[in-house]
Design a protein around this motif. Structure first.
Motif, PDB file in Angstrom:
ATOM      1  N   ALA A  34       0.827  -1.210   0.000  1.00  0.00           N
ATOM      2  CA  ALA A  34       0.000   0.000   0.000  1.00  0.00           C
ATOM      3  C   ALA A  34       0.861   1.261   0.000  1.00  0.00           C
ATOM      4  CB  ALA A  34      -0.924  -0.007   1.215  1.00  0.00           C
ATOM      5  N   TYR A  35       1.892   1.303   0.848  1.00  0.00           N
ATOM      6  CA  TYR A  35       2.758   2.480   0.908  1.00  0.00           C
ATOM      7  C   TYR A  35       3.543   2.663  -0.386  1.00  0.00           C
ATOM      8  CZ  TYR A  35       1.764   2.446   5.932  1.00  0.00           C
ATOM      9  OH  TYR A  35       1.149   2.470   7.146  1.00  0.00           O
ATOM     10  N   SER A  36       3.978   1.551  -0.972  1.00  0.00           N
ATOM     11  CA  SER A  36       4.701   1.633  -2.249  1.00  0.00           C
ATOM     12  C   SER A  36       3.790   2.146  -3.356  1.00  0.00           C
ATOM     13  CB  SER A  36       5.276   0.263  -2.620  1.00  0.00           C
ATOM     14  OG  SER A  36       6.234  -0.176  -1.687  1.00  0.00           O
ATOM     15  N   THR A  37       2.538   1.696  -3.340  1.00  0.00           N
ATOM     16  CA  THR A  37       1.571   2.164  -4.335  1.00  0.00           C
ATOM     17  C   THR A  37       1.351   3.667  -4.213  1.00  0.00           C
ATOM     18  OG1 THR A  37       0.428   0.020  -4.363  1.00  0.00           O
ATOM     19  CG2 THR A  37      -0.807   1.931  -5.173  1.00  0.00           C
ATOM     20  N   PHE A  38       1.188   4.133  -2.981  1.00  0.00           N
ATOM     21  CA  PHE A  38       0.995   5.570  -2.754  1.00  0.00           C
ATOM     22  C   PHE A  38       2.226   6.354  -3.205  1.00  0.00           C
ATOM     23  CE2 PHE A  38       1.445   9.373  -0.113  1.00  0.00           C
ATOM     24  CZ  PHE A  38       0.243  10.013  -0.373  1.00  0.00           C
ATOM     25  N   SER A  57      -3.653  -2.033  -8.728  1.00  0.00           N
ATOM     26  CA  SER A  57      -2.688  -2.409  -7.695  1.00  0.00           C
ATOM     27  C   SER A  57      -3.324  -3.332  -6.656  1.00  0.00           C
ATOM     28  CB  SER A  57      -2.128  -1.156  -7.020  1.00  0.00           C
ATOM     29  OG  SER A  57      -1.202  -1.505  -6.012  1.00  0.00           O
ATOM     30  N   ALA A  58      -4.549  -2.994  -6.220  1.00  0.00           N
ATOM     31  CA  ALA A  58      -5.237  -3.802  -5.209  1.00  0.00           C
ATOM     32  C   ALA A  58      -5.544  -5.204  -5.734  1.00  0.00           C
ATOM     33  CB  ALA A  58      -6.522  -3.108  -4.770  1.00  0.00           C
ATOM     34  N   ILE A  59      -6.029  -5.288  -6.979  1.00  0.00           N
ATOM     35  CA  ILE A  59      -6.345  -6.597  -7.566  1.00  0.00           C
ATOM     36  C   ILE A  59      -5.068  -7.414  -7.753  1.00  0.00           C
ATOM     37  CG2 ILE A  59      -7.246  -7.766  -9.618  1.00  0.00           C
ATOM     38  CD1 ILE A  59      -9.201  -5.452  -9.952  1.00  0.00           C
ATOM     39  N   THR A  60      -3.996  -6.754  -8.188  1.00  0.00           N
ATOM     40  CA  THR A  60      -2.715  -7.439  -8.372  1.00  0.00           C
ATOM     41  C   THR A  60      -2.204  -8.010  -7.054  1.00  0.00           C
ATOM     42  OG1 THR A  60      -2.133  -5.967 -10.207  1.00  0.00           O
ATOM     43  CG2 THR A  60      -0.334  -7.197  -9.175  1.00  0.00           C
TER      44      THR A  60
END
Length: 357
Positions: free
Chosen positions: A133-137, A172-175
């Motif tokens: 999550a932090y990497s995505t942000f 990102s969430a689905i991955t």
């Protein structure tokens, strides 16, 4: 746009399925070999390159892609080498394919910043989903700065940013969900694969492996005209340990015995837990005199070992061992188990804590 989003999601799921199948015998989070790290990095880099080719148009002048997802993936589930291979491949392709211009150079810089940033985030003591999550942000924030600079028409800025953030967050969430699902399935596969050959308590070979490896050892001994020795072991009065201290302490004793057996035998010998307190050892290319020496070493090491229970109490255990050796003590190698068993019972009948041939 929905069609392009679906295509990108299909590409990601297909690649993840391929990667997790190729690495199903390895845990991507563990410290794997150099070649595994490189291979994982190249696969993730290739995925990023393909995602760059399947861009998603937001309007007539703006396109987005999901190249950062493989960077996040290799950072969270890979190593430093893996993520830097992924990031460098994506950066170089961005420069080579789109040419040397401002947009391409900014794309290269952004890819490298995302690579370093994701790697630093995943080194922190976060849970796996938090690292993702932090990497995505982080990549959304860094890429948004580049995207803002490159936007020619700022009138649709909010619309473009909303589409970019929402689509990237969704993908990102689905991955992550699919990666986590695939990793869990692979862990279960590795566990079942191990449990089919290993005893769950001692991590020694189990009784199913005993039959397989014994047959292989017999065939090998006959073909090469080598010696083959078999030890059958049984803990003396082990029932009293379970009755007095409980099965949890009994399990501890069995695990400790497994360690003693590993330390007392040669590296290439095969050690088994046949069930309960019964163990066996296949001594490959081992004449009877040497086998007696190994058996006596096992008996002695068990006798002097302090088994310290969870309450601090130290108990001592002894073991009886039966030994049979082809061709020294029997000529019919097919009866080696029967002879070793008979020798074990003889050891127990004549006083226990001894080796009987």
């Amino acid at each position: 746009m929905l069609k392009d989003l679906f295509i990108n999601m299909t590409i990601l799921i297909t690649f993840i399925s391929l990667i997790t199948q190729l690495f199903k015998n390895y845990s991507l989070e563990e410290n794997n070999s150099f070649s595994i790290k490189i291979f994982f990095g190249f696969l993730s880099g290739a995925l990023g390159i393909i995602l760059m080719l399947f861009t998603m148009p937001v309007d007539a002048n703006t396109i987005i892609d999901f190249r950062n997802i493989p960077i996040i993936m290799s950072a969270v589930f890979g190593s430093a080498l893996t993520v830097y291979i992924t990031g460098i491949m994506i950066a170089l392709f961005r420069l080579m394919f789109f040419g040397f211009n401002t947009a391409a150079l900014l794309g290269v810089v952004t890819a490298l910043i995302n690579t370093v940033g994701c790697w630093l985030i995943t080194r922190a003591a976060f849970k796996t989903w938090q690292k993702w999550a932090y990497s995505t942000f982080f990549v959304l924030f860094a890429s948004s700065i580049t995207l803002t600079y490159l936007l020619k028409d700022k009138s649709d800025f909010l619309k473009i940013m909303l589409i970019y953030w929402c689509s990237h967050a969704l993908v990102s969430a689905i991955t992550y969900w699919y990666l986590n699902y695939s990793n869990t399935a692979n862990k279960m596969y590795r566990r079942l694969q191990k449990e089919s050959t290993k005893d769950f308590l001692t991590d020694l070979n189990n009784v199913r492996q005993f039959d397989l490896l014994l047959n292989n050892a017999i065939n090998n001994a006959l073909q090469k005209e080598e010696h083959l020795s078999l030890l059958m072991l049984d803990l003396d009065f082990f029932k009293k340990v379970n009755d007095t201290y409980g099965h949890k302490e009994g399990d501890y004793v069995l695990k400790e015995l497994g360690k003693i057996l590993k330390n007392s035998c040669r590296e290439f010998d095969e050690i088994f837990r046949n069930g309960g307190e019964e163990f066996s050892v296949l001594l490959l290319d081992c004449p009877n005199a040497q086998a007696q020496h190994i058996a006596e070493r096992i008996r002695h090491n068990v006798e002097i070992h302090p088994f310290q229970l969870s309450n601090g109490k130290i108990i001592n255990i002894t073991v009886s061992i039966g030994l049979a050796t082809y061709p020294d003590t029997l000529k019919d190698i097919g009866k080696i188990v029967e002879k070793a068993d008979n020798a074990l019972y003889a050891a127990k009948r004549t006083g226990r804590n001894k080796v009987h041939t």
